[in-house]
Enzyme design. Sequence first.
Site, short mmCIF file in Angstrom:
data_model
loop_
_atom_site.label_atom_id
_atom_site.label_comp_id
_atom_site.label_asym_id
_atom_site.label_seq_id
_atom_site.Cartn_x
_atom_site.Cartn_y
_atom_site.Cartn_z
N GLU A 210 35.81 37.12 1.58
CA GLU A 210 34.44 37.58 1.71
C GLU A 210 34.41 39.08 1.43
OE1 GLU A 210 33.53 36.46 5.72
OE2 GLU A 210 34.32 38.31 6.58
N HIS A 249 30.50 38.94 9.88
CA HIS A 249 31.71 39.51 10.45
C HIS A 249 31.65 41.03 10.43
CE1 HIS A 249 34.10 35.64 9.32
NE2 HIS A 249 33.59 35.56 10.53
#
Length: 289
Positions: A210, A249
């Site tokens: 990511e 996150h």
Amino acid sequence: MIPSLSAGTKVLVLGLTGRMGRAHAARMRAYGTNIVGGTAIRVGTAEEQDGLPIFPDITAAVAATGARAAIAMTPPGGTRAAAESAFAAGISLLVTVAEGVPVHDALAIGRAARAAGVTWVGSSTPGLAVPGATKIGFLPDVALRPGEIGLMSKSGTLSYEVGYRMAARGLGQSLWVGVGGDPVKGTRFADLLPVFQADPRTRAMVLVGEVGGAEEEEFADALTATRGAKPVLAVIAGREAKEGVSMGHAGALTWGEFGTYASKRARLTAAGARCFDNVEALVEALAQG
């Protein structure tokens, strides 16, 4: 490096008497994980939980059981103390699931792990598993299937989707490791490359990355340096991520050209990995061999 894991690996749960500890210990045991005991959230609150012994501290637990693997079901603020105690007691593999461990604490855990020669997986990880043998964490059973694909991921949820689609196509995993999505962590993608390259059960690797940080770029550099024969397939989440905004996150943050989807995809492709726009395309490529 990830220590050898099997159905016989003895695992301790730090925080076994807490709500999360009880729930996930039961699920791990149902999967076949050899949970041999744990520690309490509060000292002296119990001597047993669901038939498992509760020890006053991790040192006593290790001495009584001989366990060398543990999972910390502790809040972010309590993770450093749990980790340092586990390392001092002789644990060689520690999984910490809490998201948002303070950065200074995570740095201290990393230093302690390196000094002790210990493998730390986390923070913000769903854990790891050798499908069909053991899982340490809360990876969903429906996504676990024994097989030949080494799976590593920052995102728990996205890796569940990959694993579930793999299982539906008759594909499985040799080893699944969630490296976690916090900016400061223990095991990183590049650390897993030699593990999968040396594992005779693994024929290919899947990297679920990511935006944010430089972990995928580090892996690309390691892949270029090793020139391993095993193929790497990758998917990167966050193509439309906005600059300066943390996307889920804490580590999924882009700024300027740093940590972007484009930079990660370009570096991985240059290193020889095959990058895909979505999970469906990646799994289809795996199915095609």
